[in-house]
Design a protein around this motif. Structure first.
Motif, mmCIF file in Angstrom:
data_model
loop_
_atom_site.group_PDB
_atom_site.id
_atom_site.type_symbol
_atom_site.label_atom_id
_atom_site.label_comp_id
_atom_site.label_asym_id
_atom_site.label_seq_id
_atom_site.Cartn_x
_atom_site.Cartn_y
_atom_site.Cartn_z
ATOM 1 N N SER A 222 29.767 10.751 51.898
ATOM 2 C CA SER A 222 29.944 9.231 51.284
ATOM 3 C C SER A 222 31.328 8.724 51.126
ATOM 4 C CB SER A 222 29.234 8.998 50.262
ATOM 5 O OG SER A 222 27.740 9.395 50.185
ATOM 6 N N ALA A 223 32.337 9.927 51.686
ATOM 7 C CA ALA A 223 33.680 9.596 51.548
ATOM 8 C C ALA A 223 34.272 8.474 52.311
ATOM 9 C CB ALA A 223 34.274 10.936 52.317
ATOM 10 N N ASN A 224 33.732 7.794 53.300
ATOM 11 C CA ASN A 224 34.406 6.452 53.805
ATOM 12 C C ASN A 224 34.110 5.302 52.847
ATOM 13 O OD1 ASN A 224 35.420 8.002 55.999
ATOM 14 N ND2 ASN A 224 33.871 7.621 57.269
ATOM 15 N N ARG A 225 32.700 5.206 52.729
ATOM 16 C CA ARG A 225 32.259 4.156 51.750
ATOM 17 C C ARG A 225 33.001 4.100 50.396
ATOM 18 N NH1 ARG A 225 26.623 3.237 48.690
ATOM 19 N NH2 ARG A 225 26.593 1.252 48.455
ATOM 20 N N VAL A 226 33.291 5.403 49.794
ATOM 21 C CA VAL A 226 33.864 5.416 48.544
ATOM 22 C C VAL A 226 35.215 4.984 48.754
ATOM 23 C CG1 VAL A 226 34.570 6.796 46.593
ATOM 24 C CG2 VAL A 226 32.441 7.207 47.493
ATOM 25 N N SER A 227 36.082 5.585 49.813
ATOM 26 C CA SER A 227 37.530 5.238 49.834
ATOM 27 C C SER A 227 37.567 3.882 50.163
ATOM 28 C CB SER A 227 37.772 6.300 51.282
ATOM 29 O OG SER A 227 39.275 5.733 51.442
ATOM 30 N N GLU A 228 36.664 3.106 51.043
ATOM 31 C CA GLU A 228 36.919 1.686 51.276
ATOM 32 C C GLU A 228 36.727 0.972 50.138
ATOM 33 O OE1 GLU A 228 34.068 0.960 54.412
ATOM 34 O OE2 GLU A 228 35.191 2.046 55.946
ATOM 35 N N SER A 229 35.789 1.123 49.228
ATOM 36 C CA SER A 229 35.661 0.547 48.000
ATOM 37 C C SER A 229 36.801 0.491 47.027
ATOM 38 C CB SER A 229 34.342 1.039 47.356
ATOM 39 O OG SER A 229 33.896 0.226 46.295
ATOM 40 N N ARG B 163 33.340 15.700 46.413
ATOM 41 C CA ARG B 163 32.153 16.245 46.053
ATOM 42 C C ARG B 163 31.110 15.647 47.041
ATOM 43 N NH1 ARG B 163 30.656 13.914 40.758
ATOM 44 N NH2 ARG B 163 32.571 14.922 40.369
ATOM 45 N N TYR B 164 31.184 14.689 47.667
ATOM 46 C CA TYR B 164 30.403 14.053 48.560
ATOM 47 C C TYR B 164 30.938 13.496 49.774
ATOM 48 C CZ TYR B 164 27.912 13.983 43.881
ATOM 49 O OH TYR B 164 27.078 14.098 42.937
ATOM 50 N N PRO B 165 31.452 14.543 50.733
ATOM 51 C CA PRO B 165 31.954 14.164 51.864
ATOM 52 C C PRO B 165 31.287 13.161 52.755
ATOM 53 C CG PRO B 165 32.144 16.466 51.482
ATOM 54 C CD PRO B 165 31.109 15.903 50.533
ATOM 55 N N THR C 10 38.646 10.038 44.182
ATOM 56 C CA THR C 10 39.146 11.322 44.892
ATOM 57 C C THR C 10 37.953 12.440 44.735
ATOM 58 O OG1 THR C 10 41.432 10.854 44.824
ATOM 59 C CG2 THR C 10 40.798 13.026 44.847
ATOM 60 N N GLU C 11 37.745 12.333 43.501
ATOM 61 C CA GLU C 11 36.704 13.315 42.886
ATOM 62 C C GLU C 11 35.275 13.218 43.787
ATOM 63 O OE1 GLU C 11 36.375 12.651 38.977
ATOM 64 O OE2 GLU C 11 38.214 13.687 38.453
ATOM 65 N N LEU C 12 34.699 12.076 43.932
ATOM 66 C CA LEU C 12 33.876 11.676 44.733
ATOM 67 C C LEU C 12 33.818 11.960 46.295
ATOM 68 C CD1 LEU C 12 32.437 8.204 43.184
ATOM 69 C CD2 LEU C 12 31.484 10.498 42.969
ATOM 70 N N GLN C 13 34.797 11.733 46.886
ATOM 71 C CA GLN C 13 35.067 12.023 48.116
ATOM 72 C C GLN C 13 35.159 13.567 48.428
ATOM 73 O OE1 GLN C 13 38.036 9.641 50.385
ATOM 74 N NE2 GLN C 13 38.483 8.758 48.531
#
Length: 219
Positions: free
Chosen positions: A160-167, A156-158, A151-154
């Motif tokens: 990369s949100a899709n990649r972070v969320s999928e992982s 902070r870095y919109p 949640t924090e990374l998404q």
């Protein structure tokens, strides 16, 4: 799509960290020139105050230098943000993969078809399962931590949100499946223990009946 190997993720993280190191070196070089740029600005102002015959040309050149310096600093700041995002995201992906590997190990253990062939064996397996549950508790905390970081990374870095969320979703899916698998094994072990206790009780009753029959039989 084929899954990337762990070495691919290691390479991605290494590349991001190499870029970060190179950027830090460049920033040090950039900082070493800052005093010269400031000195140039001061000299230009001094020449202008002294009405130097070439002060206008000097001021124009100084403006060009100042604009270029500010642009360079801006580009450096943008690059720093991009590299930091890459490093943070790759660290997160690595941690997700490590958690997935840990869950894979536990899943293999839970796939065992050994449920004990006597009460003592089943009780030993249940004891072992209790220890595994402690590991799963730590894993659950890890998955929760990954969800929070996601949640924090998404935010902070919109980009990369899709990649972070999928992982993160993959980790959550793996955890849900592992938790269900652990519950099923516990239920089957409990059922196995009940069976072995029942069979032991029946054997004891049969033995008692045989003893009584022997006693009651005529000499």
């Amino acid at each position: 799509a084929a899954e990337s190997s762990s070495s691919d993720f290691d390479d991605h993280l290494l590349n991001a960290e190499v870029l970060q190191g190179k950027l830090e070196d460049f920033q040090k070089d950039l900082s070493s020139y800052e005093a010269q740029v400031q000195a140039s600005q001061a000299a230009s102002s001094q020449y202008e105050e002294q009405k130097h015959p070439k002060s206008t040309a000097m001021a124009d050149k100084q403006k060009d230098l100042s604009a270029l310096w500010e642009r360079l600093q801006g580009l450096c700041a943008e690059r720093e943000e991009q590299v930091k995002a890459a490093v943070d995201v790759e660290h997160f992906i690595r941690d997700v993969k490590e958690a997935a590997a840990w869950m894979g190990e536990k899943s293999t253990i839970l796939s065992s078809e050994d449920f004990g062939d006597n009460a003592a064996a089943v009780q030993a397996l249940l004891k072992s399962h209790e220890g595994l549950e402690q590991d799963l508790s730590a894993l659950q905390d890890k998955v929760k931590s990954l969800a929070q970081r996601s949640t924090e990374l998404q935010q902070r870095y919109p980009q990369s949100a899709n990649r972070v969320s999928e992982s993160e979703q993959e980790a959550q899916t793996d955890w849900d499946a592992l938790r269900k698998k652990a519950d099923v094994r516990k239920e089957r072990l409990d059922a196995s223990l009940e069976l072995q206790q029942f069979l032991s009780s029946v054997r004891d009753l049969i033995s008692w009946c045989n003893d009584v029959r022997t006693l009651m039989s005529p000499e």
